[in-house]
Enzyme design. Structure first.
Site, PDB file in Angstrom:
ATOM      1  N   CYS A   7       0.850  -1.207   0.000  1.00  0.00           N
ATOM      2  CA  CYS A   7       0.000   0.000   0.000  1.00  0.00           C
ATOM      3  C   CYS A   7       0.882   1.251   0.000  1.00  0.00           C
ATOM      4  CB  CYS A   7      -0.935   0.012   1.208  1.00  0.00           C
ATOM      5  SG  CYS A   7      -2.344  -1.104   1.063  1.00  0.00           S
ATOM      6  N   ASP A  30      10.386  -6.849  -8.928  1.00  0.00           N
ATOM      7  CA  ASP A  30      10.639  -7.396  -7.600  1.00  0.00           C
ATOM      8  C   ASP A  30      12.026  -6.942  -7.131  1.00  0.00           C
ATOM      9  OD1 ASP A  30       9.420 -10.100  -5.919  1.00  0.00           O
ATOM     10  OD2 ASP A  30      11.467  -9.454  -5.480  1.00  0.00           O
ATOM     11  N   HIS A  46      -6.359  -2.811  -1.183  1.00  0.00           N
ATOM     12  CA  HIS A  46      -5.715  -3.744  -0.259  1.00  0.00           C
ATOM     13  C   HIS A  46      -6.559  -5.005  -0.129  1.00  0.00           C
ATOM     14  CE1 HIS A  46      -3.060  -5.132   2.901  1.00  0.00           C
ATOM     15  NE2 HIS A  46      -4.165  -5.588   3.493  1.00  0.00           N
ATOM     16  N   ASN A  85       1.244 -16.477  -4.125  1.00  0.00           N
ATOM     17  CA  ASN A  85       1.336 -17.263  -2.892  1.00  0.00           C
ATOM     18  C   ASN A  85       0.228 -16.828  -1.936  1.00  0.00           C
ATOM     19  OD1 ASN A  85       3.697 -18.631  -3.735  1.00  0.00           O
ATOM     20  ND2 ASN A  85       4.963 -16.899  -3.110  1.00  0.00           N
ATOM     21  N   HIS A  98      -0.388 -10.214  -4.608  1.00  0.00           N
ATOM     22  CA  HIS A  98       0.481  -9.882  -5.736  1.00  0.00           C
ATOM     23  C   HIS A  98       0.669 -11.103  -6.600  1.00  0.00           C
ATOM     24  CE1 HIS A  98       2.836 -11.007  -2.191  1.00  0.00           C
ATOM     25  NE2 HIS A  98       3.663 -11.627  -3.032  1.00  0.00           N
ATOM     26  N   HIS A 100       3.344 -12.772  -9.076  1.00  0.00           N
ATOM     27  CA  HIS A 100       4.711 -12.794  -9.589  1.00  0.00           C
ATOM     28  C   HIS A 100       4.638 -13.135 -11.078  1.00  0.00           C
ATOM     29  CE1 HIS A 100       6.711 -13.190  -5.523  1.00  0.00           C
ATOM     30  NE2 HIS A 100       5.531 -13.711  -5.217  1.00  0.00           N
TER      31      HIS A 100
HETATM   32  P1  AMP Z   1       5.692 -13.404  -1.497  1.00  0.00           P
HETATM   33  O1  AMP Z   1       6.718 -14.297  -0.853  1.00  0.00           O
HETATM   34  O2  AMP Z   1       4.864 -14.130  -2.530  1.00  0.00           O
HETATM   35  O3  AMP Z   1       4.850 -12.680  -0.465  1.00  0.00           O
HETATM   36  O4  AMP Z   1       6.502 -12.350  -2.325  1.00  0.00           O
HETATM   37  C1  AMP Z   1       6.847 -11.094  -1.842  1.00  0.00           C
HETATM   38  C2  AMP Z   1       7.811 -10.515  -2.835  1.00  0.00           C
HETATM   39  O5  AMP Z   1       7.900  -9.132  -2.611  1.00  0.00           O
HETATM   40  C3  AMP Z   1       9.227 -11.099  -2.732  1.00  0.00           C
HETATM   41  O6  AMP Z   1       9.593 -11.690  -3.982  1.00  0.00           O
HETATM   42  C4  AMP Z   1      10.074  -9.861  -2.396  1.00  0.00           C
HETATM   43  O7  AMP Z   1      11.350  -9.884  -3.000  1.00  0.00           O
HETATM   44  C5  AMP Z   1       9.205  -8.746  -2.914  1.00  0.00           C
HETATM   45  N1  AMP Z   1       9.415  -7.434  -2.294  1.00  0.00           N
HETATM   46  C6  AMP Z   1       9.497  -7.163  -0.972  1.00  0.00           C
HETATM   47  N2  AMP Z   1       9.662  -5.834  -0.780  1.00  0.00           N
HETATM   48  C7  AMP Z   1       9.675  -5.263  -1.996  1.00  0.00           C
HETATM   49  C8  AMP Z   1       9.812  -3.920  -2.470  1.00  0.00           C
HETATM   50  N3  AMP Z   1       9.956  -2.882  -1.625  1.00  0.00           N
HETATM   51  N4  AMP Z   1       9.784  -3.691  -3.796  1.00  0.00           N
HETATM   52  C9  AMP Z   1       9.643  -4.725  -4.653  1.00  0.00           C
HETATM   53  N5  AMP Z   1       9.499  -6.012  -4.283  1.00  0.00           N
HETATM   54  C10 AMP Z   1       9.513  -6.283  -2.975  1.00  0.00           C
END
Ligand code: AMP
Length: 110
Positions: A7, A30, A46, A85, A98, A100
């Site tokens: 957010c 990412d 959100h 996830n 999110h 990926h």
């Molecule tokens: P998840 O494990 O599916 O919740 O993925 C979260 C993802 O967010 C991970 O791949 C992190 O590398 C990514 N992440 C965390 N903080 C940031 C950020 N500030 N900007 C971009 N990606 C992020």
């Protein structure tokens, strides 16, 4: 959600390497890429994860799915893997939904 990392990205309070934005979604790189190309696409609203979806989110989620190939085309991805996830036991670390989008030469077998 004032304490939600994504957010804060949406609000511009934390910088992101943005690749896509419209009224409903934000797409960005990412911060710790797990493939040659590793993008994240998030709804600005959100929503915690798939388990948090409500019937009124159906149109938004349809739009999100349509936005993934649009973003992939914009980024010239020839093929890609899409992952979301759900929950701690599903590997979720950031609790704002999110998707990926992973692409490149080193995608492991699944
Ligand atoms: P998840 O494990 O599916 O919740 O993925 C979260 C993802 O967010 C991970 O791949 C992190 O590398 C990514 N992440 C965390 N903080 C940031 C950020 N500030 N900007 C971009 N990606 C992020």
């Amino acid at each position: 959600m004032s304490d939600c990392l994504f957010c804060k990205l949406v609000a511009g309070e934390i910088p992101s390497n943005k690749v896509y934005e419209d009224d409903d979604f934000l797409g960005f790189h990412d911060i710790a890429p797990k493939a040659d190309t590793h993008l994240l696409l998030i709804p600005k609203k959100h929503i915690v994860n798939l388990d948090d979806l409500q019937p009124e989110d159906a149109v938004l989620m349809g739009k999100l799915l349509l936005t993934i190939p649009k973003l992939a085309k914009q980024e010239n991805l020839e093929g890609y893997r899409t992952i979301t996830n759900t929950g701690e036991k599903g590997g979720q670390e950031v609790f704002h939904m999110h998707f990926h989008i992973l692409a490149g030469s080193n995608l492991p077998g699944f």
